[in-house]
Design a protein around this motif. Sequence first.
Motif, mmCIF file in Angstrom:
data_model
loop_
_atom_site.group_PDB
_atom_site.id
_atom_site.type_symbol
_atom_site.label_atom_id
_atom_site.label_comp_id
_atom_site.label_asym_id
_atom_site.label_seq_id
_atom_site.Cartn_x
_atom_site.Cartn_y
_atom_site.Cartn_z
ATOM 1 N N UNK A 1 0.842 -1.204 0.000
ATOM 2 C CA UNK A 1 0.000 0.000 0.000
ATOM 3 C C UNK A 1 0.870 1.244 0.000
ATOM 4 N N UNK A 2 1.892 1.231 0.850
ATOM 5 C CA UNK A 2 2.768 2.396 0.952
ATOM 6 C C UNK A 2 3.476 2.657 -0.373
ATOM 7 N N UNK A 3 3.982 1.587 -1.000
ATOM 8 C CA UNK A 3 4.687 1.744 -2.275
ATOM 9 C C UNK A 3 3.788 2.352 -3.335
ATOM 10 N N UNK A 4 2.551 1.871 -3.393
ATOM 11 C CA UNK A 4 1.598 2.400 -4.373
ATOM 12 C C UNK A 4 1.292 3.868 -4.081
ATOM 13 N N UNK A 5 1.107 4.170 -2.797
ATOM 14 C CA UNK A 5 0.795 5.554 -2.424
ATOM 15 C C UNK A 5 1.978 6.473 -2.737
ATOM 16 N N UNK A 6 3.199 5.994 -2.473
ATOM 17 C CA UNK A 6 4.375 6.805 -2.785
ATOM 18 C C UNK A 6 4.432 7.111 -4.266
ATOM 19 N N UNK A 7 4.134 6.077 -5.074
ATOM 20 C CA UNK A 7 4.183 6.253 -6.525
ATOM 21 C C UNK A 7 3.139 7.278 -6.959
ATOM 22 N N UNK A 8 1.954 7.195 -6.361
ATOM 23 C CA UNK A 8 0.910 8.175 -6.697
ATOM 24 C C UNK A 8 1.353 9.574 -6.270
ATOM 25 N N UNK A 9 1.950 9.628 -5.087
ATOM 26 C CA UNK A 9 2.450 10.916 -4.593
ATOM 27 C C UNK A 9 3.490 11.496 -5.539
ATOM 28 N N UNK A 10 4.360 10.607 -6.050
ATOM 29 C CA UNK A 10 5.411 11.062 -6.959
ATOM 30 C C UNK A 10 4.824 11.559 -8.266
#
Lengths: 257, 353
Positions: free
Chosen positions: B323-332
Amino acid sequence: MDNNSLTALFGDDSTAQKSGYVIRAVEVCKVFALGEHETHALRGATLDVRRGEYISIMGPSGSGKTTLFNMIGGLNKPTSGKVYIDQVDIAQLDPYELAWLRCRKVGYVFQSFNLIQVMSCIENVMLPMAFAGLSSEDAHDKARDILALVGLGDRALHKPAEMSGGQQQRVAIARALANSPDIILADEPTGNLDLKTGEEIIELFARLRDQLGVTIITATHDLKMLKRSDRIVWIEDGRITRVTTPDEMKIKIEEIH
Amino acid sequence: METILSQVKLPLKRSLQIAVQGIRIRLGRSLVTISGVALGIAFLMSNVSAQFIKAAIGKERELRQTVKLMETVVRSEVGDFAGKSLSVAVFGTLSGAERSLLERLAAAQLAALKLYGLNVPGAAPAALKGIGQDSHALLVLGNARKCPVALEHLADGLKQKVVIDSLSNRVFPAFVRQGRATALDPGSAAEDQVRREVFFSKATDEQIAKLSHAAEQDRFRTIWIVVISILVTVIGVSNALLMSVTERFREIGTMKCLGALSSFIRRLFLIESALIGFCGSVLGILAGGLLPVIVFGISFDFRSVLLQMNFGLLLASAAGTLVAGTLFAIGAAIYPANIAAGMVPASALRSNI
């Protein structure tokens, strides 16, 4: 395709005939600020375009031709002056309304076609319909009809890369027609095509104008195109210098054998 | 002009399709981006995984200490194993330590090791009597103590009258009087003493301070690695998407000319990034989660590490990382997506990329 089915496709044009001008540009000025420099692309251009007209805009590069063109198409807002598309002042539209206008009122045809390479012909034509909120099935049927109209009924599933330049430009024109626009804006539509296919595209435009009553505005240097248009608008140094009919000019096109 | 009745939103499915297509046609770079995410997440995950392995090894070490302790007690009570025979009564289920103890006893030079499983309900009392016959000692193991026969009867016929109960402080009165009964209970005073003697006798206060200092350094390093891996992920994705935006100037401009809303363009990039983040995270979690297990397993002991790992918690943290990885990617993707969405259609068309 007979006229009845075209009317079904594009709606009855009789109401459209009533209101005279589809585009009015009044004293349009556009200034681009490049750092400390200010470039005056347009210095007060005034132009009225009647519904169903076939207009060519001529002018040397840097004359403000593209700027005027973009302004008419609602791609850009004027610095001063007014641009009315269908009686609506585009300067007053918010980005969402501008997108709506681009989606339904204006169809764009580009010199380099600008088809989405990964999509098939029919998907390219369906794209603006999706933006207009048409359901997938309706869009599919309508896109098939339009592709047949531009003579590509049998190529619906081909990818743009598999087609010739002339065919790609037809797809682009079909895409421009997708949401039954009042205006088709074509920026040097024959610029990337050879003489013969260019001629076919010019014929297609003329036919669309006659059959569908769409207003066609092109920026072009193509003499054949100029000859086919109702009026030719000359633009120089940001001003419209003259508006002529092809008859007033002596365009003579020699056949090449 | 007609009024705009309702805001037309492109169905999510369509945006998803276009985003997937976007990834597919730029497959080469998408893969590089995905591996960038995978690298960052693998960094993160290997750290998490290593923590779990450390915990597992710690547990295993503790278990081995307990087993050693138990064996020491057995040896001290029974004496030299050579020629001795042991009876083992098992009530309920064995703990890991008890199982290991039995394995060690089986490997020891005993004359005989007799195992009795006494967790059978309704077992005939007569059959249970005298299982310690001819043995030198009786070990009582397991987590339950329900027996139809008094425990001391089990010890009838023991040669050395040694009964060792692994559970609690239960001491059998009869044997206490004879001075032969021993409670083998982790936590009892006697055990504490043995433990201290065996493990902490040599540790000075200075050494203990050093140990806690090392732990603090370790924690700092962990945080550092986590921060670095997040930065790698976010910057990598952001960079790749920025390139994707510049490369797609024309496509974005065309879509805008065709009436696409800025929100649609933004969503396109966010979805694409989420997909990249998700795929990269999955790969990263697999790589980062499994590699340390394999490395530790080879260098330490596969079986014991795997047995002691808290897999439920490990899976939960893997899901969290995903979840965190996906959210980071969206944030990026927010910055590149905003650039793409804010593009003026005309300027997008003019670019010659």
